[in-house]
Design a protein around this motif. Structure first.
Motif, short mmCIF file in Angstrom:
data_model
loop_
_atom_site.label_atom_id
_atom_site.label_comp_id
_atom_site.label_asym_id
_atom_site.label_seq_id
_atom_site.Cartn_x
_atom_site.Cartn_y
_atom_site.Cartn_z
N SER A 1 11.54 -0.55 16.35
CA SER A 1 12.46 0.12 17.27
C SER A 1 11.66 0.99 18.25
O SER A 1 10.47 1.20 18.08
N TRP A 2 12.36 1.49 19.25
CA TRP A 2 11.74 2.38 20.23
C TRP A 2 11.50 3.74 19.58
O TRP A 2 12.33 4.22 18.82
N MET B 1 6.46 -3.14 16.47
CA MET B 1 7.35 -2.02 16.15
C MET B 1 8.77 -2.54 15.99
O MET B 1 9.19 -3.45 16.68
N TRP C 1 7.74 1.26 23.14
CA TRP C 1 7.78 0.16 22.17
C TRP C 1 6.57 -0.71 22.42
O TRP C 1 6.14 -0.89 23.56
N SER D 1 13.69 -0.54 30.68
CA SER D 1 12.40 -0.88 30.09
C SER D 1 11.40 -1.25 31.19
O SER D 1 11.71 -2.05 32.07
#
Length: 118
Positions: A92-93, A90, A86, A61
């Motif tokens: 999730s990715w 949100m 992300w 990340s």
């Protein structure tokens, strides 16, 4: 007192009436100005909300990034529309092409000046 003197009763009355009329004119002008609609004054300026993004590069990340930092990564070809991203809110990715806020940054990034075939 003679009639030509500034301090004669007639001159003082004229002066007082002139001041009264002037005050009324100023009040009318001020009311007109205050009731006038000037574009942009009815809605206060809000500071621009800066969005923060995270992207997955080489399995890790990277972030938080602002718009200009994300644009740099796009220009360096480290990020593309299939890169996972992300941002706060949100669950999730997701791929950038599925996130309109981030896809907008991709679309606004100017193309490289270098010719890729060289």
């Amino acid at each position: 007192m003679d009639n030509q003197s500034f301090f004669s009763l007639d001159r003082l009355v004229e002066f007082g009436l002139g001041m009264g009329v002037a005050r009324q004119m100023v009040n009318v002008m001020n009311e007109s100005i205050l009731s006038m609609y000037t574009p942009g004054t009815q809605t206060p300026m809000h500071p621009a909300v800066t969005k923060t993004y995270y992207v997955a590069i080489d399995g890790s990340s990277v972030g938080p990034l602002n718009d200009s930092e994300l644009m740099q990564l796009i220009t360096q070809k480290k990020v593309n529309k299939s890169t996972l991203t992300w941002m706060p809110g949100m669950s999730s990715w997701e791929a950038i092409e599925n996130v309109p806020e981030v896809l907008k940054v991709v679309a606004l990034t100017p193309p490289s000046l270098k010719n890729d075939t060289e």
